[in-house]
Design an enzyme around this catalytic site. Structure first.
Site, PDB file in Angstrom:
ATOM      1  N   CYS A 187       0.828  -1.211   0.000  1.00 36.50           N
ATOM      2  CA  CYS A 187       0.000   0.000   0.000  1.00 36.50           C
ATOM      3  C   CYS A 187       0.859   1.256   0.000  1.00 36.50           C
ATOM      4  O   CYS A 187       0.506   2.253  -0.617  1.00 36.50           O
ATOM      5  CB  CYS A 187      -0.923  -0.004   1.222  1.00 36.50           C
ATOM      6  SG  CYS A 187      -2.299  -1.165   1.092  1.00 36.50           S
ATOM      7  N   CYS A 214      15.669   4.372  -2.183  1.00 35.43           N
ATOM      8  CA  CYS A 214      14.203   4.269  -2.210  1.00 35.43           C
ATOM      9  C   CYS A 214      13.676   4.925  -0.941  1.00 35.43           C
ATOM     10  O   CYS A 214      14.336   5.812  -0.389  1.00 35.43           O
ATOM     11  CB  CYS A 214      13.753   2.813  -2.332  1.00 35.43           C
ATOM     12  SG  CYS A 214      14.246   1.785  -0.933  1.00 35.43           S
TER      13      CYS A 214
END
Length: 510
Positions: free
Chosen positions: A293, A466
């Site tokens: 998510c 990231c």
């Protein structure tokens, strides 16, 4: 006697006669009314003194000023009525199995007038126990409505703390509880909604070791088995763990999964016999195939929709309403198209029985992970919180090449950059994430799933980053597979969130 005198006398007699008739008529009416009142009193006395058996009660319809009469089955009122007195001696009607206080009756009045709930059903809800795994996006609305509905015993499993990024969808928490245990935050809100609900907290992660204890002991010694388990998890290992633990203990559970604008819902292992999660997904998808998510995003109201549907199914299960339950069906909700669709699901007859819990992190990591690979610790949140949602399903992915490329921390990276190091900087997050916050010296943005050799130069060092470090590792492994020299690759340990914490606190967190 003269004629006028006779006329007056006759007139007087007629008046007296007419008056007598009127008096007699009034006396009859009074006697009739007295008879009716006495009869009603006598019938009412019998009603309160003796058990009755009728096909229906006639009551005024709620909210109708004209008081149209509505017939309700006797099963929705009481199976039997008996006479009882309160301390003031006032007669009242109570059910043999009614354990509701006057305050609870007022609170649940809209349930009590429902023919499929009534006093008996509300008592069943009060006596029930439900275990909710996760007080996050799905668990929040589900917990709120279970508490409001009067489910008397609720268990919550969550080892995480409330983060500001949770508040977009995890509506049981608030700004005032940021940094607080999710379990305690949820408990406070539940008791604010309904002080009659008993709550048991498990401030720990659900693992193969903790699951056997939590699922096996029930809410309390007098409630040794959970009536329903609600899946509010956000990763594959936990879902398989919930499935197998419920299978072993014979517990029905309500599944849901959400991503972006789509949600899924089903009821598994109904009464220990229905289809399970392993019938829907016999083997987990390859690691990284399904974004989390946090990586793929989620519409804030979507978990609210799916969590409310989970609560609906749980209440129906507790009340014994088996028709219409989502057992043998998977409900799919597309919020963008505002459409509901269904997928049929059958129980596999040749599926191996579940007898023990396994290493679910390793099971979901796939064949590439060595059997001895330990479970990696998730990147801690600022303030000492638990795992980050986007790293949960990636924590164990490991390959032989992982140890080949370099891992560099923010402080070491800053030192090298200050001394003239000038690598090619590759952000392997989504462009939408890059738009939120990024290293100002980023050269290229290419999501880790689709990074290509064209995204990096043919020579020189490459700094990969990231959000929290895990996707960077995947990107490095992918580039090695495409032929890039591992010695050129540097993965930023902890990602940009660790850089924000240690190097540049002015950056936003997400």
């Amino acid at each position: 006697i003269t004629l006028p005198t006779l006329f007056v006398a006759l007139s007087t007699d007629q008046s007296i006669l007419s008056l007598d008739r009127k008096v007699i008529a009034i006396e009859k009416k009074i006697k009739m009314r007295i008879f009716v009142v006495v009869s009603l009193f006598y019938m009412t006395t019998i009603l309160f003194h003796h058990e009755i058996s009728t096909t229906a009660f006639i009551l005024p319809a709620v909210g109708n000023q004209n008081y149209k009469r509505t017939f309700l089955p006797t099963t929705t009122i009481h199976e039997s009525l008996k006479r009882s007195h309160n301390k003031n001696g006032v007669i009242s009607m109570v059910s043999d199995d009614n354990n509701l206080s006057n305050q609870e009756i007022a609170r649940y009045s809209r349930h009590l007038v429902l023919s499929d709930v009534g006093v008996k059903g509300q008592n069943v809800l009060k006596d029930a126990s439900v275990l909710v795994i996760g007080a996050g996006g799905l668990g929040s609305p589900c917990l709120l409505y279970l508490a409001a509905a009067g489910v008397g015993h609720v268990g919550i499993v969550d080892g995480d703390t409330v983060d500001e990024s949770n508040l977009q969808r995890q509506i049981i928490h608030g700004t005032s509880t940021v940094g607080v245990s999710k379990c305690k935050s949820a408990e406070k809100r539940i008791h604010d909604i309904n002080p009659h609900v008993n709550v048991r907290l498990y401030e720990e992660e659900l693992t193969s070791q903790t699951a056997m204890r939590i699922f096996g002991e029930g809410f309390s010694p007098d409630k040794p088995k959970w009536d329903v388990v609600i899946d509010g998890s956000d990763n594959f290992p936990t879902k398989y763990l919930i499935n197998d633990a419920c299978d072993i203990h014979g517990i029905t559970w309500v599944y849901s999964a959400i991503l972006a604008f789509e949600g899924q819902l089903s009821v598994f292992n109904l009464d220990g016999e229905g289809p399970t999660y392993r019938d829907l997904l016999p083997t987990p998808p390859p690691p990284g195939d399904v974004p989390s998510c946090a990586e793929g995003g989620v519409l804030g109201v979507l978990p609210g929709t799916m969590g409310c549907l989970q609560a609906t199914e749980a209440v129906k299960i507790i009340l014994g309403r088996r028709e219409g339950l989502l057992s043998g069906r998977v409900l799919v909700f597309d919020a963008l198209a505002m459409k509901f669709s269904e997928i049929g699901l059958c129980k596999q007859k040749d599926r191996e029985a579940i007898t023990d819990l396994i290493d679910y992190q390793g099971f979901c990591a796939g064949p590439k992970a060595p059997p001895s690979t330990p479970k990696a610790e998730a990147t801690p949140k600022e303030g000492g919180g638990g795992r980050t949602m986007d790293e949960a399903e990636d924590a164990v992915e490991s390959t032989a090449s992982e140890a080949v490329f370099h891992s560099i921390g923010p402080q070491e990276c800053l030192s090298k950059l200050s001394n003239g190091w000038s690598p090619w900087v590759l952000d392997v997050r989504l462009q939408t994430e890059h738009d939120i916050v990024a290293l100002p010296f980023t050269d290229e943005v290419a999501p880790h799933r689709t990074v290509k050799i064209e995204n990096v130069p043919t020579k020189g060092d490459i700094l990969v980053y990231c959000k929290a470090g895990v996707r960077g590792k995947k990107a490095c492994n992918r580039l090695i597979g495409l032929g890039i020299d591992p010695d050129r690759l540097y993965n930023l340990d902890g990602g940009i969130m660790k850089w924000q914490k240690e190097v540049d606190p002015s950056m936003p967190r997400y």
